[in-house]
Design an enzyme around this catalytic site. Sequence first.
Site, PDB file in Angstrom:
ATOM      1  N   GLY A  69       0.791  -1.224   0.000  1.00 35.98           N
ATOM      2  CA  GLY A  69       0.000   0.000   0.000  1.00 35.98           C
ATOM      3  C   GLY A  69       0.821   1.272   0.000  1.00 35.98           C
ATOM      4  N   ARG A 112      16.555  -2.967  15.041  1.00 38.00           N
ATOM      5  CA  ARG A 112      15.602  -2.834  13.948  1.00 38.00           C
ATOM      6  C   ARG A 112      15.276  -1.355  13.739  1.00 38.00           C
ATOM      7  NH1 ARG A 112      13.601  -7.516  12.231  1.00 38.00           N
ATOM      8  NH2 ARG A 112      11.748  -6.556  11.312  1.00 38.00           N
ATOM      9  N   HIS A 133       1.675 -24.161  46.041  1.00 35.61           N
ATOM     10  CA  HIS A 133       2.945 -24.864  46.232  1.00 35.61           C
ATOM     11  C   HIS A 133       2.831 -26.278  45.657  1.00 35.61           C
ATOM     12  CE1 HIS A 133       6.634 -26.240  48.163  1.00 35.61           C
ATOM     13  NE2 HIS A 133       5.958 -27.315  48.555  1.00 35.61           N
TER      14      HIS A 133
END
Length: 464
Positions: free
Chosen positions: A115, A271, A443
């Site tokens: 796009g 990045r 536990h």
Amino acid sequence: MADYDVIIIGSGPGGYVCAIRCAQLGLKTAVVEGRETLGGTCLNVGCIPSKALLHASHQLHEAEHNFAKMGLKGKSPSVDWAQMLSYKSDVVETNTKGVEFLFKKNKIDWLKGWGSIPAAGKVKVGEDTHNAKHIIIASGSEASSIPGAEVTIDEKIVVTSTGALELGKVPRSLVVVGGGVIGLELGSVYSRLGAEVTVVEYMDGITPGADAEVARQLQKILTKQGLKFVTGAAVSKVETLKNKARVSYTLRKGDSTAEIDADVVLVATGRAPYTEGLGLDALGVTLSKRGQIEVDGGYATNVPGIYAIGDVIDGPMLAHKAEDEGMALAEMLAGQKPHVNYGVIPGVIYTHPEVASVGQTEEQLKEEGRAYKVGKFSFMGNGRAKANFAADGFVKIIADKETDRILGAHIIGPAAGDLIHEVCVAMEFGAAAEDLARTCHAHPTYSEAVREAALACGDGAIHA
């Protein structure tokens, strides 16, 4: 009249989650995606496939190192790399098809192709132009190269994380440039599979920005697992020499230079926002010096009707951060008043042991001059961890010295990525360390270590 109320560019976690929330709230929604599958980098070549390889290689590690101790004896499994890659691909396919199903379920249109935004209110995909009241850019990020270095990436010998997920074979030697999340995770995968792995990091320690004590412990544990580390090293060149690569670097202290040869070099130095081809310059959308799209508190750019979320804007490049922004923006467009608490966004490194954090580090609090206290508990005191050969690491909870309000938590140990969310919920509600300490924990579970660390913020842990 607009074709759509909302068009979202990008189908990664930010984009697809935003789309689903928009559709749920009654907005006519479409998503632009040029890949053959939905899910963006995360589902296709990031979070999901890397976790599949981490899981598979960890099972191998368990078989080689712990099965016999538990009375599970027999020949150690061999690695069928082609089958492991096939397993990884199946995991990816299941997840991406799941997103496609959610699009159909929520009546979201998939506009297939790449796009661009020729003008406010218009999105061009191929030869077709679609109208939208609101356009959301969720195009994510791409691997960045090494600043100031000569690097040619071919995705075969010199690779990014994308190429590292598709190597033709397990290399005998691998150099990872960058000691952050991606480098350590993929370095761990190949180390477990038999490669000699060396991590070269510019800073003096790995996982820059993480709690320093956790970072030191992680490096110590990974070294025991066989990874080698060269820190304080500035890489100047990565070159391909026939069937191998060479990394040249200079040690920042002392200015000595060195070279390392390897079958494969993974460049994992971070990045950068991916906005190529969107036409933002022509539109006049304001970008920061780092190439991020600048937005206001409602994720709006300076161009009316155009918004941005996720990796293309400021903040940590995390899938779940993008998801939260996507949901928040969808709700804003529907007239609601959501809120994203950027102080309670967890981060996880999926090595073994895992590392997870939320909130502030001791280093940040010292820099601010804020008085704090620390409660710490080692997994050596946790019965479940000892039974599972997973007792490396600890839980650290940081609380305000006066109010006892939890300011941060840092965990290195088994299931750290799951355990951190108990602290996230506590912080979201403004809880004190004592609130966690007084909450009954089952536990035997790993989560008891979180409670013990909270107790250590007060009168002291029980099992320390």
